[in-house]
Design a protein around this motif. Structure first.
Motif, PDB file in Angstrom:
ATOM      1  N   ILE A   4       0.861  -1.173   0.000  1.00 13.59           N
ATOM      2  CA  ILE A   4       0.000   0.000   0.000  1.00 13.59           C
ATOM      3  C   ILE A   4       0.904   1.232   0.000  1.00 13.59           C
ATOM      4  O   ILE A   4       2.011   1.190   0.546  1.00 13.59           O
ATOM      5  CB  ILE A   4      -0.957   0.019   1.224  1.00 13.59           C
ATOM      6  CG1 ILE A   4      -1.981   1.159   1.109  1.00 13.59           C
ATOM      7  CG2 ILE A   4      -0.184   0.095   2.539  1.00 13.59           C
ATOM      8  CD1 ILE A   4      -3.112   1.081   2.133  1.00 13.59           C
ATOM      9  N   THR A  29      -2.498  -1.853  -6.309  1.00 12.18           N
ATOM     10  CA  THR A  29      -1.928  -1.355  -5.048  1.00 12.18           C
ATOM     11  C   THR A  29      -2.634  -0.061  -4.677  1.00 12.18           C
ATOM     12  O   THR A  29      -2.634   0.885  -5.463  1.00 12.18           O
ATOM     13  CB  THR A  29      -0.413  -1.110  -5.178  1.00 12.18           C
ATOM     14  OG1 THR A  29       0.237  -2.359  -5.440  1.00 12.18           O
ATOM     15  CG2 THR A  29       0.159  -0.495  -3.914  1.00 12.18           C
ATOM     16  N   PRO A  30      -3.244   0.008  -3.491  1.00 12.53           N
ATOM     17  CA  PRO A  30      -3.905   1.244  -3.091  1.00 12.53           C
ATOM     18  C   PRO A  30      -2.890   2.376  -2.912  1.00 12.53           C
ATOM     19  O   PRO A  30      -1.766   2.164  -2.467  1.00 12.53           O
ATOM     20  CB  PRO A  30      -4.543   0.904  -1.738  1.00 12.53           C
ATOM     21  CG  PRO A  30      -4.527  -0.585  -1.639  1.00 12.53           C
ATOM     22  CD  PRO A  30      -3.392  -1.054  -2.490  1.00 12.53           C
ATOM     23  N   CYS A  31      -3.310   3.577  -3.277  1.00 11.02           N
ATOM     24  CA  CYS A  31      -2.495   4.784  -3.120  1.00 11.02           C
ATOM     25  C   CYS A  31      -3.409   5.812  -2.469  1.00 11.02           C
ATOM     26  O   CYS A  31      -4.301   6.362  -3.120  1.00 11.02           O
ATOM     27  CB  CYS A  31      -1.991   5.257  -4.473  1.00 11.02           C
ATOM     28  SG  CYS A  31      -0.889   6.688  -4.408  1.00 11.02           S
ATOM     29  N   LEU A  32      -3.220   6.032  -1.163  1.00  9.29           N
ATOM     30  CA  LEU A  32      -4.169   6.834  -0.391  1.00  9.29           C
ATOM     31  C   LEU A  32      -3.538   8.049   0.263  1.00  9.29           C
ATOM     32  O   LEU A  32      -2.479   7.955   0.890  1.00  9.29           O
ATOM     33  CB  LEU A  32      -4.788   5.969   0.712  1.00  9.29           C
ATOM     34  CG  LEU A  32      -5.516   4.701   0.295  1.00  9.29           C
ATOM     35  CD1 LEU A  32      -5.940   3.913   1.524  1.00  9.29           C
ATOM     36  CD2 LEU A  32      -6.701   5.035  -0.589  1.00  9.29           C
ATOM     37  N   TYR A  45      -0.849  -5.376   5.626  1.00 14.12           N
ATOM     38  CA  TYR A  45       0.024  -5.135   4.486  1.00 14.12           C
ATOM     39  C   TYR A  45       1.455  -5.554   4.818  1.00 14.12           C
ATOM     40  O   TYR A  45       1.974  -5.240   5.884  1.00 14.12           O
ATOM     41  CB  TYR A  45      -0.021  -3.661   4.065  1.00 14.12           C
ATOM     42  CG  TYR A  45      -1.336  -3.306   3.430  1.00 14.12           C
ATOM     43  CD1 TYR A  45      -1.525  -3.459   2.057  1.00 14.12           C
ATOM     44  CD2 TYR A  45      -2.408  -2.869   4.207  1.00 14.12           C
ATOM     45  CE1 TYR A  45      -2.750  -3.165   1.473  1.00 14.12           C
ATOM     46  CE2 TYR A  45      -3.622  -2.570   3.620  1.00 14.12           C
ATOM     47  CZ  TYR A  45      -3.792  -2.727   2.258  1.00 14.12           C
ATOM     48  OH  TYR A  45      -5.004  -2.438   1.679  1.00 14.12           O
TER      49      TYR A  45
END
Length: 175
Positions: A4, A29-32, A45
Motif C-alpha cells: 500500500i 496497489t492502493p495509493c491513499l 500489508y
C-alpha cells in the motif's frame, strides 16, 4: 506481497511521487492520501510505502500521526522538500521521519526528491526572516525556490518508480 502507498501532500508534490511509486507496484496497489480514511487492516500489508512533505526538517503533522502506527514487516519512506535532495537537511529529514516509526521498525529503504515550495509559505518566510537569513528574501533563496519550482519532474518521478521496484526486488530476494 501485499503493498500500500500512503502519503501526505500540501502542494501536490508528494502525491505525484506517491502515484509514480504506486504505478511501479503490483496492479491494484492502493495509493491513499492520509486525509482519506485509512484501511482498518493496515497491519495486514506486508509493505507500506509512506510519503510525506518535509516540514521544519521532519515529517508533516499528518504523517507524524501515522508513522508510529506502522508495525508492518516492511516500511519504505519517501519524501519531498524544497531544498537540495542531496543535502544534509534532506538526509536529516528522512532520519527524523524514520525515528517516528515504532521501536524496532526500520525502513527498508528511503527516497527523497525536490518539490516546489508553496508560494504562501515563501511569502510567509520572507516576512518572518531577515534578508541575511537562509529563509529571508535574498538572491540565494529566490534561486533555490526557482530551481525547486520545476520539481518533481519526469526524472524525479522515474527515480521514484525505480525506488519502488528496487524495494520490491529486495523484499522478494531478487536484488
Amino acid at each position: 506481497m501485499k503493498t500500500i502507498v500512503l502519503y501526505s501532500s500540501r502542494t501536490g508534490n508528494t502525491r505525484k511521487v506517491a502515484e509514480a511509486i504506486a504505478s511501479a507496484l503490483p496492479a491494484g496497489t492502493p495509493c491513499l492520501d492520509l486525509t482519506q480514511p485509512l484501511p482498518e487492516d493496515l497491519d495486514a500489508y506486508d509493505c507500506v510505502f509512506l510519503g510525506y512533505w518535509v516540514d521544519k526538517g521532519t515529517a508533516d503533522a499528518a504523517s507524524q500521526k501515522v508513522l508510529p502506527r506502522l508495525h508492518n514487516p516492511h516500511v519504505a519512506l519517501f519524501a519531498t522538500l524544497g531544498a537540495d535532495p542531496h543535502s544534509d537537511h534532506a538526509r536529516g529529514s528522512l532520519e527524523k521521519g524514520a525515528a517516528l516509526l515504532p521501536e524496532g521498525v526500520e525502513p527498508v529503504d528511503s527516497f527523497i526528491c525536490q518539490g516546489k515550495v508553496d508560494p504562501k509559505l515563501i511569502e510567509a518566510m520572507y516576512k518572518r526572516f531577515p534578508p541575511e537569513s537562509l529563509h529571508g528574501r535574498n538572491p540565494q533563496s529566490e534561486a533555490r525556490h526557482k530551481a525547486a519550482s520545476t520539481h518533481p519532474d519526469a526524472q524525479d518521478l522515474e527515480a521514484a518508480a525505480a525506488f519502488a521496484r528496487a524495494v520490491l526486488r529486495q523484499l522478494e530476494g531478487k536484488g
